[in-house]
Design an enzyme around this catalytic site. Structure first.
Site, PDB file in Angstrom:
ATOM      1  N   SER A 182      33.591   8.614  42.431  1.00 52.60           N
ATOM      2  CA  SER A 182      31.861   9.154  42.164  1.00 52.60           C
ATOM      3  C   SER A 182      32.438   9.493  40.418  1.00 52.60           C
ATOM      4  CB  SER A 182      31.775  10.260  43.099  1.00 52.60           C
ATOM      5  OG  SER A 182      32.124   9.369  44.483  1.00 52.60           O
ATOM      6  N   HIS A 234      31.056  14.403  39.374  1.00 56.15           N
ATOM      7  CA  HIS A 234      30.105  13.785  38.593  1.00 56.15           C
ATOM      8  C   HIS A 234      29.660  13.930  37.195  1.00 56.15           C
ATOM      9  CE1 HIS A 234      28.608  13.421  42.885  1.00 56.15           C
ATOM     10  NE2 HIS A 234      30.201  12.650  42.927  1.00 56.15           N
TER      11      HIS A 234
END
Length: 318
Positions: A182, A234
């Site tokens: 991610s 993230h």
């Protein structure tokens, strides 16, 4: 009587009019063949299959406790109580290179910054990431080529891993690991935003493109607040990719023409290849990146040694 004017063959001249000026068409940008992103996709899938082989749930637990044992045998999943994402155990992920502060700092296993990017907690985690990788990465590689997108992917993933491991050290839950692509995928999203800003002159529907991109980024960052999702990976990956976009994805401004494409004798007004603000963005982004990486590494290795649970690098860009 005056002299007769010299003879001129008007009919002959009319048959052969002067040639028109040379035609000129701005060459289209080169489209690269995407092979690196599919290779990343294949590596992630192969490593997940190998992690399930290495996990061997029936070899450690009762066969009836392993999910879908009668269909998958050695490749069956851990119980839902241990891993609700249909995947291997924490033990297996740690052995294969999951991110863990104790091992990164205490055992000097810095390679985990990169290996964790290719590991996934389960089938659901893998599918979400790989769908995003193909949807975003192939288009970017077609436009900018494998070298730039490869650097962007790896350095964004490293930025996500760096912020993630700093967050793991401050986490209330001891012995937490983090896996997932991610950080790198959010880096691609961040680079799309900076590419839009630095190459502003070449876009037609600027406001619509900016609004839709900000909406996608906001929705995906919001997913990071779900339980067991490591939003720090993230954010770190997004910030790294955002600043890397100003460095790697800069394009010539609208109207710039390379002299080798101009036919002889054709008058084309020359423009500088890049605008002044593109250079400013590039220099500032490079400085911020170097300071950010240096500060994060210093904070990690000079700070307190940390005190592993289970955290994944989240679900990913739509």
């Amino acid at each position: 009587m005056g002299k007769r004017p010299p003879y001129s063959n008007d009919i002959e001249a009319a048959r052969y009019p002067p040639p028109p000026p040379p035609s000129y068409h701005i060459p289209q940008s080169t489209q690269w063949f995407s092979w690196l992103v599919p290779l990343f996709f294949l590596a992630n899938v192969v490593l997940f299959v190998y992690s399930m082989y290495l996990n061997d749930c029936p070899g450690y637990l009762n066969e009836n406790d392993c999910l879908y044992y009668h269909y998958l045998g050695r490749y069956s999943f851990q119980p839902f109580s241990e891993n609700p994402l249909l995947g291997p155990s924490v033990r297996t992920l740690r052995v294969m290179g999951a991110l863990e502060k104790d091992l990164v700092v205490g055992e000097n296993e810095a390679w985990r910054f990169l290996t964790c990017m290719f590991l996934h907690a389960g089938v659901i985690h893998l599918l979400a990431n790989m769908f995003s990788l193909l949807f975003i990465g192939v288009r970017l590689e077609n436009e900018f080529g494998f070298f730039k997108i490869g650097l962007l992917y790896m350095f964004s993933g490293f930025g996500g891993s760096l912020l993630s491991v700093l967050h793991l050290g401050d986490s209330a839950a001891p012995n937490t690991i983090s896996v997932g692509a991610s950080g790198a995928l959010f880096g691609l999203l961040g680079a799309m935003l900076s590419e839009l800003l630095t190459n502003w002159t070449i876009y037609l529907n600027k406001c619509a493109a900016l609004t839709s991109l900000l909406l996608i980024i906001g929705l995906n960052l919001a997913v990071g607040f779900l339980p067991h999702v490591d939003n720090s990976a993230h954010i770190g990956g997004f910030l790294a990719g955002y600043f890397l976009g100003f460095v790697l994805l800069i394009r010539p401004q609208y109207g710039y023409v390379n002299r080798k494409y101009v036919p002889p004798g054709y008058n084309v007004k020359r423009k500088s290849k890049y605008k002044w603000y593109q250079y400013v963005f590039l220099v500032l982004a490079l400085i911020i990146l170097l300071i950010g990486y240096a500060y994060g590494l210093a904070l990690l290795y000079i700070g307190k040694p940390p005190d592993v649970m289970f955290s994944i690098s989240g679900t990913n860009p739509i």
